[in-house]
Structures are given as C-alpha cells and as structure tokens.
Design a protein around this motif. Structure first.
Motif, short mmCIF file in Angstrom:
data_model
loop_
_atom_site.label_atom_id
_atom_site.label_comp_id
_atom_site.label_asym_id
_atom_site.label_seq_id
_atom_site.Cartn_x
_atom_site.Cartn_y
_atom_site.Cartn_z
N GLU A 1 -3.51 5.74 6.34
CA GLU A 1 -2.76 6.66 6.49
C GLU A 1 -1.58 6.57 6.98
O GLU A 1 -1.48 5.22 7.54
CB GLU A 1 -3.79 7.61 7.44
N ASP A 2 -0.58 7.54 6.65
CA ASP A 2 0.90 7.48 7.34
C ASP A 2 0.41 7.31 8.99
O ASP A 2 -0.10 8.04 9.49
CB ASP A 2 1.48 8.35 6.73
N HIS B 1 14.96 2.16 14.54
CA HIS B 1 13.67 2.74 13.67
C HIS B 1 13.41 1.30 12.83
O HIS B 1 14.09 0.73 12.51
CB HIS B 1 14.22 3.99 12.99
N LEU B 2 12.01 1.46 12.32
CA LEU B 2 11.82 0.42 11.40
C LEU B 2 10.47 0.93 10.73
O LEU B 2 9.74 1.85 11.29
CB LEU B 2 11.19 -0.84 12.26
N THR B 3 10.28 0.40 9.47
CA THR B 3 9.34 0.71 8.48
C THR B 3 8.44 -0.48 8.00
O THR B 3 9.08 -1.37 7.67
CB THR B 3 9.65 1.52 7.32
N PHE B 4 7.13 -0.55 8.10
CA PHE B 4 6.40 -1.62 7.51
C PHE B 4 5.58 -0.88 6.23
O PHE B 4 5.25 0.35 6.67
CB PHE B 4 5.55 -2.20 8.52
N PRO B 5 5.34 -1.58 5.36
CA PRO B 5 4.44 -0.98 4.29
C PRO B 5 2.89 -1.08 4.80
O PRO B 5 2.54 -1.77 5.82
CB PRO B 5 4.38 -2.01 3.00
N GLY B 6 2.12 0.10 4.58
CA GLY B 6 0.77 0.11 5.19
C GLY B 6 -0.21 -1.01 4.61
O GLY B 6 0.16 -1.71 3.70
N ALA C 1 0.86 -1.10 0.10
CA ALA C 1 -0.06 0.16 -0.12
C ALA C 1 0.83 1.08 -0.03
O ALA C 1 1.99 1.11 0.49
CB ALA C 1 -0.80 0.03 1.23
N PRO C 2 0.47 2.48 -0.40
CA PRO C 2 1.35 3.58 -0.76
C PRO C 2 1.76 4.22 0.72
O PRO C 2 2.68 5.01 0.66
CB PRO C 2 0.31 4.59 -1.62
N HIS C 3 0.89 3.95 1.71
CA HIS C 3 1.12 4.43 2.98
C HIS C 3 2.04 3.72 3.88
O HIS C 3 2.35 2.61 3.52
CB HIS C 3 0.03 4.95 3.69
N THR C 4 2.66 4.11 4.94
CA THR C 4 3.58 3.22 5.74
C THR C 4 3.39 3.56 7.15
O THR C 4 2.55 4.26 7.56
CB THR C 4 5.12 4.02 5.34
N ILE C 5 3.86 2.42 7.93
CA ILE C 5 3.91 2.29 9.40
C ILE C 5 5.29 2.53 9.86
O ILE C 5 6.13 1.52 9.81
CB ILE C 5 3.15 0.86 9.84
N GLN C 6 5.58 3.74 10.57
CA GLN C 6 6.92 4.08 11.03
C GLN C 6 7.00 4.11 12.40
O GLN C 6 5.93 4.72 13.14
CB GLN C 6 7.62 5.42 10.27
N LEU D 1 5.24 -7.45 12.62
CA LEU D 1 3.96 -6.71 12.56
C LEU D 1 2.93 -7.78 12.62
O LEU D 1 2.92 -8.83 11.98
CB LEU D 1 4.01 -6.17 11.40
N ALA D 2 1.91 -7.79 13.70
CA ALA D 2 0.81 -8.72 13.87
C ALA D 2 -0.29 -8.28 13.54
O ALA D 2 -0.61 -7.01 14.03
CB ALA D 2 0.87 -9.42 15.22
#
Length: 477
Positions: A86-87, A55-60, A16-21, A34-35
C-alpha cells in the motif's frame, strides 16, 4: 549502535506500483537508506538522496519482500515501519526519527505505531514500580503495590494484543504480534500422573500454530527468528536424533514458501555446524545432504554450495551414528601394522594426540586413570599419534608409560607418495588411514571418538571426565 545492527548488503528488488514517501524535517540533500529485516538483522536494500526540504521516495516492496523495514538517515539514526503493498506516507524529524514518526497514510503503519505508543505509555507507568522492586529499602506494602500495578499493566498489554488480533487480524503487524504470543497450555486433570509431560507434548504439538507458513513476509521480522531460535535451542531436547527429526518436520511445513524454507534451512544448518553440543555435526551433514546437495538451496551460488558440501564431506567419517572407517597404521615399533577393526572391545576410545601438545599432556594422565578403571569393564583405547615425526612420540609414550593401550602413528616414510601408493594398493593400509587427520577433521588435539562394539561413533570431542560419565550411563542402560 545502529550501525552495528545494520549489515552492509546490496540486494536488488523488482519495482512495485506503490511508493514509500517520507519527509524528514532537518535533512537537505542527504543520503538515506532503505533497510529491511531478515530475521533479527537489518540489511541495506536501497538508497536515495532527499531533496532540499528532506523529502524522499522509495518504490514499494513486492509482496514476498514486504515486512518490517527501516529508514536510515545520517548519524546513523533510523525508524522502523511496516512495508506492505500500500502507499506509505510518513513524516518525522532528523533529531530523533523514531520519536517523532507521524503516519499520514498507511493503515498498516497506523496500527503499528498506535501499538508502539500504547506500549511506550505503559512502560513509562511501569518504570517507577520496576525501580521499587529493585530497591532494597522498599517496604513490603510498596513491593506489593508495585507487583499489583505491574500485573495490571501486563493484563492491559495482553488485552490490547488480543484486540489487535481480533480487529486487525488481516494486518501483517498482527501476524508478527501473534508470533511472539506463547500458546496457552490447557490445564490437565488433577488425577493425571504425568501432567507436566502431557503439557510439554501439547506445547510442542501447538508451538507453530501461531505461524502462517504460507506467508513469505514473516521472515522479515525479528519475531520469527526469536521463536525459531527458542524452539531449536531451548524448547527441543538437545539430543541430535530428536533435533534431526524435528528439523525435517519443521522444514516440511515451509515447503512451497521459498523465503521461509531458506531461513529455516540456513538457521538449522549453520547452527548445528557451530554448536557446542556433542554430535550436532550429524545434523549438519544431514541438512547438507538433504537440502543443499539435492539442489534445493537455490540462494547459493556454485562456489558457496561447493564449500558447504565439502565441509559436510570433511565431517562425514567422524559424525555420530556412522561406522568409523578402519584405521591401519604402524604401532609403537613402527613396523607392526595395527588395525582398528581388529580391536574387539565393548567400547573403544579413539584418542588422537601429539607429544608437543600442552593440553594433551594434561589430559593423558586422566585417560590413563580412566583406562585402569574401565579396561576391565570393556574399554580399549586406540591412541593415534599426531606427530609427523615418530621419534618424539615414541619417546614420550615410553617415558610416560602410556604403553598399556594400543598406540599407532604414521611417519614421513609411509606418507611419501610412492610408499603410500604401494602400501594402499597392496592392501597393507588405506588412504583414509594415512590421511587420518583429514578423515577425522583433526584441527586440534586431543580429539576423542567413542565407539561401541560395532565401531559406531556414539560420542566425540569429549574429555576424560565426560568420557567416564558417558561410560557410566551406558553401563546402566
């Protein structure tokens, strides 16, 4: 404790275009998961490794897979958040990730954590007063004060919930919150005689008003499982026919919402298979025939689907409401063939037992007394010996004088392939008769099926005392 809540499952999702930071202070090049919730259980969905600063990032998440999620760090420890389109930017500390959450970006999660903070404050206030109510030495004044404070706090929480629904009704968290709020049952005029029944009917009719059946995200939170489980096991009468009709009506609401259809269908199907309530297998067979065999269970692979359908077939001949297959087996002399369909009685108890079964030996005397009482009122017992060798069965029946009712059994000779084929093709017996253990899903004995005069199964898996109670109720109808 956290690890027990998380089922190890690997599921791939579209990007997805948004991210989970997320920034977790105290982590450095650690593996983080991510669960996501599916009902009241957590499943792993993705994994990554933090940088040296945590720091870590998952795709939305795609819309249909949004819902309540968790970031799981080594320990394992985790904190929950709302994954929406949403971001999302969140920071916390590894020492206690759920305590130190700070939402930097995400309107959804700001509302979510503001409410969690509000609830946390009220719980802290309530704690000493709850202890007062549990204190046997508390005075009446202290008890009354504690009750009043707790009532006031409850009203504050209710008011805050209503505020969130009013101000943030577009948020996913508001939908989750709404699902756990019970419908307010209207008062009934005092001159109405069946007030409780009317209120119950209203409650049933409006129970699901709080659920948006078009939103696939609602199954990704424990609140949906909570209200479904409560509806199925406590709100509805535990009567198979009532439950079956209610199941179809509920599933009809979810048609077009694949995620919700899957969750409801799966829950009802496997709850009915494992239920201890008599005759719930009828619902299991109906669910499999209607929703699985018809090709609607698209989430199952061919092997899984075959297993479920095979299980339904195993239960089919012994399910409540069906006409029992005719059983034709040799009697006690092992020469005279006796047919279940030839038994003319108001009630027939098909009793499957074996002479080496300890529980059978305890129960059979009870059935003997029951037979003495109910045989004059129309009960017949068609007892099928489950011993593969007939001699011990014959000796036990004769020694214990269980000869008043009908006794039949098979034996190795008639079950031999050539003999069985000849007996079946000549019309002496049937395949289902010789395979009665499979026909009636016999894995433990004694097993009892209660039939009406038309040979329809009206009860099963019942002991002698329960059988007597059922017969008594039937006679009063």
């Amino acid at each position: 404790m956290a690890s027990a809540m998380i089922a190890l499952a690997t599921i791939s999702y579209a990007q997805a275009p948004h991210t989970i930071q997320v920034h977790v202070d105290g982590l450095s090049k650690d593996t983080v998961y991510l669960a996501h919730y599916y009902g009241n259980k957590l499943y792993y969905a993705d994994t990554t490794v933090t940088d040296a600063e945590g720091h870590l990032t998952f795709p939305g998440r795609p819309y249909a897979e949004c819902g309540k999620h968790a970031i799981v760090i080594p320990g394992p420890k985790y904190f929950e958040f709302m994954a929406v389109t949403e971001d999302i930017v969140i920071e916390t500390k590894a020492s206690d990730p759920s305590k130190f959450v700070n939402v930097i970006e995400s309107e959804e999660n700001k509302v979510f954590y503001e409410f969690l903070g509000f609830i946390g404050e009220r719980r802290a206030i309530a704690s000493p007063y709850e202890q007062t109510l549990d204190d046997s030495t508390a005075t009446e004044t202290q008890i009354q004060e504690a009750r009043q404070v707790l009532t006031d706090l409850g009203e504050e929480v209710g008011a805050e919930q209503k505020r969130i629904l009013s101000v943030h009704g577009d948020k996913l968290f508001a939908k989750y919150l709404n699902m756990v709020l019970e419908p307010t049952i209207p008062e009934v005029p005092q001159n109405i005689a069946n007030a409780q029944e009317l209120q119950y009917r209203w409650y049933l009719d409006h129970y699901w008003d709080r659920v948006d059946f078009d939103d696939p995200r609602l199954v990704h939170d424990g609140s949906f499982h909570q209200i479904l489980d409560s509806y199925w096991t406590r709100v509805l009468p535990q009567v198979p026919d009532t439950l079956l009709n209610s199941a179809d009506r509920l599933i009809a609401k979810a048609l077009g919402n694949d995620e919700m259809f899957k969750y409801i269908a799966h829950y009802i199907t496997f709850n009915s298979e494992s239920s201890k309530v008599m005759c719930m297998d009828k619902i299991f067979v109906h669910m499999v025939d209607t929703y699985y065999a018809s090709g609607q269970a698209t989430w199952m692979n061919e092997e899984q689907l075959k297993k479920v359908m095979d299980r339904a077939d195993e239960l089919r001949d012994s399910q409540c409401g069906s006409i029992i297959p005719n059983i034709i087996l040799p009697g006690l002399d092992q020469e005279t063939w006796m047919s279940l369909y030839d038994v003319d009685a108001k009630y027939i108890a098909v009793l499957i037992w074996e002479s080496t079964c300890g529980h059978c030996k305890k129960e059979l005397p009870k059935y003997k007394e029951l037979y003495k009482k109910w045989q004059p009122k129309g009960l017949e017992i068609f007892a099928i010996g489950n011993d593969f060798d007939p001699e011990p069965w014959q000796e036990f029946v004769e020694e214990q004088e269980y000869t008043d009712w009908i006794n039949v059994s098979d034996n190795p000779l008639i079950n031999a392939q050539d003999s069985a084929s000849a007996l079946i093709y000549s019309g002496v017996t049937t395949l289902k008769s010789l395979n009665f253990r499979t026909t009636f899903d016999v894995f433990a004995t004694p097993k009892v099926l209660l039939l009406d005069k038309n040979k329809k199964i009206i009860g099963k898996q019942i002991g002698a005392e329960q059988l007597g109670d059922i017969l008594g109720r039937l006679e009063k109808m």
